[in-house]
Design a protein around this motif. Structure first.
Motif, short mmCIF file in Angstrom:
data_model
loop_
_atom_site.label_atom_id
_atom_site.label_comp_id
_atom_site.label_asym_id
_atom_site.label_seq_id
_atom_site.Cartn_x
_atom_site.Cartn_y
_atom_site.Cartn_z
N ASP A 122 13.12 109.90 -2.38
CA ASP A 122 12.32 109.10 -4.62
C ASP A 122 12.70 107.67 -4.13
N PHE A 123 12.01 107.33 -5.01
CA PHE A 123 12.33 105.76 -5.84
C PHE A 123 12.03 105.50 -6.51
N ASN A 124 12.73 104.86 -6.94
CA ASN A 124 13.06 105.01 -8.53
C ASN A 124 12.14 103.70 -9.59
N MET A 125 11.77 104.41 -10.87
CA MET A 125 10.69 103.02 -10.94
C MET A 125 11.75 102.23 -12.71
N PHE A 126 12.64 103.20 -12.71
CA PHE A 126 13.23 102.65 -14.09
C PHE A 126 13.88 101.34 -13.73
N ASN A 127 14.07 100.56 -14.78
CA ASN A 127 14.99 99.50 -14.84
C ASN A 127 15.52 99.93 -15.95
N ASN A 128 17.26 99.87 -15.90
CA ASN A 128 18.23 100.42 -16.71
C ASN A 128 18.66 99.19 -16.80
N TRP A 129 19.16 99.37 -17.82
CA TRP A 129 20.05 97.90 -18.67
C TRP A 129 21.19 98.36 -18.04
N VAL A 130 22.09 96.91 -18.51
CA VAL A 130 23.21 96.79 -17.68
C VAL A 130 24.13 97.92 -18.09
N GLY A 131 24.78 99.03 -17.15
CA GLY A 131 25.64 99.70 -17.25
C GLY A 131 25.17 101.35 -17.60
N MET A 132 23.48 101.17 -17.42
CA MET A 132 22.90 102.99 -17.54
C MET A 132 22.63 102.57 -15.77
N ASP A 133 23.04 103.85 -15.50
CA ASP A 133 22.21 104.40 -14.85
C ASP A 133 20.99 105.85 -14.60
N ASN A 134 19.85 106.34 -15.07
CA ASN A 134 19.00 106.83 -15.66
C ASN A 134 17.95 106.64 -14.43
N SER A 135 17.10 107.80 -14.12
CA SER A 135 15.77 107.57 -13.28
C SER A 135 14.88 108.01 -13.44
#
Length: 226
Positions: A95-108
């Motif tokens: 899988d390739f994650n395209m979401f740029n997480n903010w500091v402290g976030m870990d979403n995909s």
């Protein structure tokens, strides 16, 4: 140039290369869980229990090695045939994650690719035959003996898109859609495979399929989150 200085420069270059290598391969976490939709669908359809185990390993900031293993025991009712499909399947890919997480976030929000393979058997319970000599009705229903087709298999490529959201600390809910392209399948004599575990329904002239899953996963962190 003194030998000690040459050795020192060589050692520094090796250290730099190791640092760069660490930046390329950066295993942060291992995530594993289940597809929560499979048991619910099994119970609602009065099928025997089906399940799917899912997991992934983060190898860079955006790339995950991913896979699923599942088991299916499903009754299928078609217009002209009723049968039971029983088998296991394995899917491996990335899988390739395209979401740029903010500091402290870990979403995909990710896209991915899988190679899938399945080994299964079909037990035909009943079927309808057509009589071409009957002018008014070309369908004849009768009770036929149960037919077992075993040692069947299928192989396919699967394109994946989905999301994973960290709802609680290290606990993720996810949803994905799958588009499948059949590569090969072993068919029984005088019959066709109408369903392949892991691939889902298969039609006569169409080698494309689709699927989805809802996942609940837990993450084991190997490094502290940034």
């Amino acid at each position: 140039m003194p030998f000690s200085m040459v050795f020192s420069q060589t050692e520094t270059k090796l250290d730099d290369s190791l640092v760069n290598s660490d930046k390329v391969i950066n295993i942060n976490k291992i995530r594993f869980g289940i597809d929560i939709s499979k048991p619910i669908i099994s119970i609602s359809n009065d099928d025997n229990m089906s399940y799917e185990i899912v997991g992934d390993i983060q190898i860079t900031d955006n790339i995950y090695l991913a896979g699923e293993f599942g088991s299916t025991d499903k009754a299928i009712e078609d217009e002209n045939i009723n049968f039971q499909s029983i088998g296991d399947y394995l899917k491996l890919g990335f899988d390739f994650n395209m979401f740029n997480n903010w500091v402290g976030m870990d979403n995909s929000i990710y896209v991915g690719l899988r190679y899938g393979t399945s080994s299964f058997s079909n037990k035909i319970e009943s079927y309808t035959v057509r009589n071409p000599d009957d002018y008014f009705s070309n369908q004849v229903q009768d009770d036929y003996e149960t037919i077992n087709h075993s040692n069947l298999n299928g192989n396919w490529i699967e394109v994946v898109t989905g999301i994973k959201v960290e709802t609680f600390k290290n606990i993720y809910f996810g949803f994905s859609l799958r588009l499948n392209k059949l590569l090969s399948t072993k068919r029984p004599e005088n019959f066709d495979n109408l369903y392949i575990p892991g691939f889902n329904k298969l039609t006569d002239n169409n080698t494309w399929g689709s699927g989805f899953n809802y996942t609940l996963t837990y993450s084991i962190r190997l490094k502290e989150r940034k």
